[in-house]
Scaffold this motif. Structure first.
Motif, PDB file in Angstrom:
ATOM      1  N   ALA A  21     -12.567  15.300 -13.925  1.00  0.00           N
ATOM      2  CA  ALA A  21     -12.476  15.863 -12.578  1.00  0.00           C
ATOM      3  C   ALA A  21     -13.177  14.944 -11.579  1.00  0.00           C
ATOM      4  CB  ALA A  21     -13.093  17.260 -12.543  1.00  0.00           C
ATOM      5  N   LYS A  22     -14.303  14.371 -11.970  1.00  0.00           N
ATOM      6  CA  LYS A  22     -15.008  13.443 -11.075  1.00  0.00           C
ATOM      7  C   LYS A  22     -14.200  12.167 -10.854  1.00  0.00           C
ATOM      8  CE  LYS A  22     -19.363  13.080 -10.806  1.00  0.00           C
ATOM      9  NZ  LYS A  22     -19.759  13.588  -9.514  1.00  0.00           N
ATOM     10  N   LEU A  23     -13.442  11.730 -11.885  1.00  0.00           N
ATOM     11  CA  LEU A  23     -12.582  10.559 -11.702  1.00  0.00           C
ATOM     12  C   LEU A  23     -11.508  10.832 -10.650  1.00  0.00           C
ATOM     13  CD1 LEU A  23     -11.907   9.177 -15.297  1.00  0.00           C
ATOM     14  CD2 LEU A  23     -13.087   8.017 -13.443  1.00  0.00           C
ATOM     15  N   ALA A  24     -11.009  12.061 -10.614  1.00  0.00           N
ATOM     16  CA  ALA A  24      -9.995  12.440  -9.628  1.00  0.00           C
ATOM     17  C   ALA A  24     -10.626  12.910  -8.328  1.00  0.00           C
ATOM     18  CB  ALA A  24      -9.094  13.528 -10.198  1.00  0.00           C
ATOM     19  N   ASP A  25     -11.957  12.876  -8.238  1.00  0.00           N
ATOM     20  CA  ASP A  25     -12.708  13.308  -7.060  1.00  0.00           C
ATOM     21  C   ASP A  25     -12.464  14.787  -6.755  1.00  0.00           C
ATOM     22  OD1 ASP A  25     -14.655  12.753  -5.301  1.00  0.00           O
ATOM     23  OD2 ASP A  25     -13.410  11.680  -3.853  1.00  0.00           O
ATOM     24  N   LEU A  26     -12.534  15.596  -7.819  1.00  0.00           N
ATOM     25  CA  LEU A  26     -12.344  17.040  -7.715  1.00  0.00           C
ATOM     26  C   LEU A  26     -13.636  17.749  -8.086  1.00  0.00           C
ATOM     27  CD1 LEU A  26      -8.894  17.266  -9.495  1.00  0.00           C
ATOM     28  CD2 LEU A  26      -9.331  17.563  -7.062  1.00  0.00           C
ATOM     29  N   PRO A  27     -13.779  19.006  -7.710  1.00  0.00           N
ATOM     30  CA  PRO A  27     -14.962  19.767  -8.134  1.00  0.00           C
ATOM     31  C   PRO A  27     -14.999  19.912  -9.665  1.00  0.00           C
ATOM     32  CG  PRO A  27     -13.800  20.900  -6.356  1.00  0.00           C
ATOM     33  CD  PRO A  27     -12.941  19.756  -6.774  1.00  0.00           C
ATOM     34  N   PRO A  28     -16.177  19.902 -10.254  1.00  0.00           N
ATOM     35  CA  PRO A  28     -16.284  19.979 -11.721  1.00  0.00           C
ATOM     36  C   PRO A  28     -15.665  21.228 -12.332  1.00  0.00           C
ATOM     37  CG  PRO A  28     -18.382  19.334 -10.760  1.00  0.00           C
ATOM     38  CD  PRO A  28     -17.474  19.683  -9.626  1.00  0.00           C
ATOM     39  N   ILE A  29     -15.623  22.325 -11.610  1.00  0.00           N
ATOM     40  CA  ILE A  29     -15.058  23.562 -12.159  1.00  0.00           C
ATOM     41  C   ILE A  29     -13.586  23.387 -12.491  1.00  0.00           C
ATOM     42  CG2 ILE A  29     -14.518  24.584  -9.909  1.00  0.00           C
ATOM     43  CD1 ILE A  29     -15.889  26.498 -12.916  1.00  0.00           C
ATOM     44  N   ILE A  30     -12.883  22.567 -11.732  1.00  0.00           N
ATOM     45  CA  ILE A  30     -11.465  22.315 -12.022  1.00  0.00           C
ATOM     46  C   ILE A  30     -11.341  21.558 -13.337  1.00  0.00           C
ATOM     47  CG2 ILE A  30      -9.420  21.077 -11.213  1.00  0.00           C
ATOM     48  CD1 ILE A  30     -10.274  21.837  -8.391  1.00  0.00           C
ATOM     49  N   GLY A  31     -12.268  20.653 -13.596  1.00  0.00           N
ATOM     50  CA  GLY A  31     -12.273  19.964 -14.881  1.00  0.00           C
ATOM     51  C   GLY A  31     -12.519  20.905 -16.040  1.00  0.00           C
ATOM     52  N   LEU A  32     -13.373  21.908 -15.815  1.00  0.00           N
ATOM     53  CA  LEU A  32     -13.616  22.896 -16.877  1.00  0.00           C
ATOM     54  C   LEU A  32     -12.360  23.719 -17.151  1.00  0.00           C
ATOM     55  CD1 LEU A  32     -17.198  24.133 -15.966  1.00  0.00           C
ATOM     56  CD2 LEU A  32     -16.514  22.666 -17.854  1.00  0.00           C
ATOM     57  N   TYR A  33     -11.673  24.141 -16.093  1.00  0.00           N
ATOM     58  CA  TYR A  33     -10.433  24.881 -16.296  1.00  0.00           C
ATOM     59  C   TYR A  33      -9.385  24.020 -17.005  1.00  0.00           C
ATOM     60  CZ  TYR A  33     -11.905  28.812 -13.413  1.00  0.00           C
ATOM     61  OH  TYR A  33     -12.556  29.910 -12.936  1.00  0.00           O
ATOM     62  N   SER A  34      -9.326  22.759 -16.632  1.00  0.00           N
ATOM     63  CA  SER A  34      -8.309  21.896 -17.237  1.00  0.00           C
ATOM     64  C   SER A  34      -8.626  21.565 -18.685  1.00  0.00           C
ATOM     65  CB  SER A  34      -8.165  20.609 -16.422  1.00  0.00           C
ATOM     66  OG  SER A  34      -9.316  19.807 -16.554  1.00  0.00           O
ATOM     67  N   SER A  35      -9.845  21.851 -19.138  1.00  0.00           N
ATOM     68  CA  SER A  35     -10.168  21.557 -20.531  1.00  0.00           C
ATOM     69  C   SER A  35      -9.868  22.719 -21.464  1.00  0.00           C
ATOM     70  CB  SER A  35     -11.632  21.139 -20.662  1.00  0.00           C
ATOM     71  OG  SER A  35     -12.488  22.198 -20.303  1.00  0.00           O
ATOM     72  N   PHE A  36      -9.745  23.954 -20.932  1.00  0.00           N
ATOM     73  CA  PHE A  36      -9.446  25.038 -21.855  1.00  0.00           C
ATOM     74  C   PHE A  36      -8.141  25.782 -21.559  1.00  0.00           C
ATOM     75  CE2 PHE A  36     -11.795  27.583 -18.732  1.00  0.00           C
ATOM     76  CZ  PHE A  36     -11.090  28.774 -18.714  1.00  0.00           C
ATOM     77  N   CYS A  59      -4.421   9.851 -15.899  1.00  0.00           N
ATOM     78  CA  CYS A  59      -3.808  10.763 -14.922  1.00  0.00           C
ATOM     79  C   CYS A  59      -4.791  11.104 -13.808  1.00  0.00           C
ATOM     80  CB  CYS A  59      -3.341  12.035 -15.615  1.00  0.00           C
ATOM     81  SG  CYS A  59      -1.972  11.756 -16.745  1.00  0.00           S
ATOM     82  N   SER A  60      -6.051  11.268 -14.158  1.00  0.00           N
ATOM     83  CA  SER A  60      -7.064  11.556 -13.134  1.00  0.00           C
ATOM     84  C   SER A  60      -7.191  10.394 -12.164  1.00  0.00           C
ATOM     85  CB  SER A  60      -8.415  11.836 -13.792  1.00  0.00           C
ATOM     86  OG  SER A  60      -8.353  12.968 -14.602  1.00  0.00           O
ATOM     87  N   LEU A  61      -7.204   9.180 -12.695  1.00  0.00           N
ATOM     88  CA  LEU A  61      -7.288   8.005 -11.827  1.00  0.00           C
ATOM     89  C   LEU A  61      -6.041   7.850 -10.964  1.00  0.00           C
ATOM     90  CD1 LEU A  61      -8.912   5.361 -14.187  1.00  0.00           C
ATOM     91  CD2 LEU A  61      -9.872   6.284 -12.091  1.00  0.00           C
ATOM     92  N   ILE A 124      -9.736  -0.618 -19.485  1.00  0.00           N
ATOM     93  CA  ILE A 124     -10.466  -1.570 -18.633  1.00  0.00           C
ATOM     94  C   ILE A 124     -10.815  -0.932 -17.296  1.00  0.00           C
ATOM     95  CG2 ILE A 124     -10.214  -3.721 -17.315  1.00  0.00           C
ATOM     96  CD1 ILE A 124      -8.598  -4.798 -19.736  1.00  0.00           C
ATOM     97  N   ILE A 125      -9.853  -0.251 -16.685  1.00  0.00           N
ATOM     98  CA  ILE A 125     -10.096   0.372 -15.381  1.00  0.00           C
ATOM     99  C   ILE A 125     -11.173   1.447 -15.485  1.00  0.00           C
ATOM    100  CG2 ILE A 125      -9.051   1.859 -13.626  1.00  0.00           C
ATOM    101  CD1 ILE A 125      -6.484   0.233 -13.998  1.00  0.00           C
TER     102      ILE A 125
END
Length: 180
Positions: A21-36, A59-61, A124-125
């Motif tokens: 989520a941080k790679l996509a510059d999104l709030p961390p809660i969205i990353g938590l939802y996307s993980s489960f 995809c996040s990048l 690499i990126i």
């Protein structure tokens, strides 16, 4: 064994979702939802028990790079978030249509060299993007191409913090040793 597997996957999925989520510059809660949420949906519609479903760093990048060209996540975070939701919605519709049409076979036409090059370039990126945290940089580029990231690293060398570098190096060594 299922409980142990669940604890292991959870301990991996939570930090992975937050970092993607941080790679996509999104709030961390969205990353938590996307993980489960994707694995829960896949248990209903999927047919393979040997498949990992969830977020992907590339995809996040790509999401950040593509949408960042249209709107800044810092200047207008609500619009940026709505664009992320819209693009992921249409991606889901597109993937569902491909699944119903049984067009997953198209992946077989991608050459091994193409897939290997994509994975190597992505690694690499992502590694270069992590240099911001390892070196303790405050100012960094929002671009993801290799040349601009390396320029940002060396242009901001007066911000480098040796403490961050040592901590990052220690953790990298720990991760390498922990494999064995």
């Amino acid at each position: 064994y299922d409980v142990l597997a669940g604890i292991t996957i959870t301990s991996l999925a939570i930090p992975q979702g937050i970092s993607y989520a941080k790679l996509a510059d999104l709030p961390p809660i969205i990353g938590l939802y996307s993980s489960f949420v994707p694995p829960l949906i896949y248990t209903v519609f999927g047919s393979s028990n040997n498949l990992a479903v969830g977020t992907v760093a590339a995809c996040s990048l790509l999401m950040h790079e593509t949408l960042g060209a249209v709107v800044s996540s810092k200047d207008d975070p609500t619009l940026y978030l709505h664009l992320v939701y819209t693009s992921t919605f249409f991606t889901g519709i597109f993937q569902t249509a491909l699944g119903f049409c049984r067009l997953g076979i198209l992946v077989d036409f991608l050459s091994h060299s193409t897939i290997t090059g994509f994975m190597g370039g992505t690694a690499i990126i992502i590694s270069l993007q992590q240099m911001k945290g390892i070196l303790g940089l405050k100012n960094f580029t929002t671009r993801t191409d290799v040349v601009r990231v390396i320029q940002a690293i060396f242009h901001n060398r007066n911000e480098w913090k040796w403490q961050s570098f040592v901590a990052g190096l220690v953790f990298l060594c720990f991760l390498q040793v922990a494999r064995y």
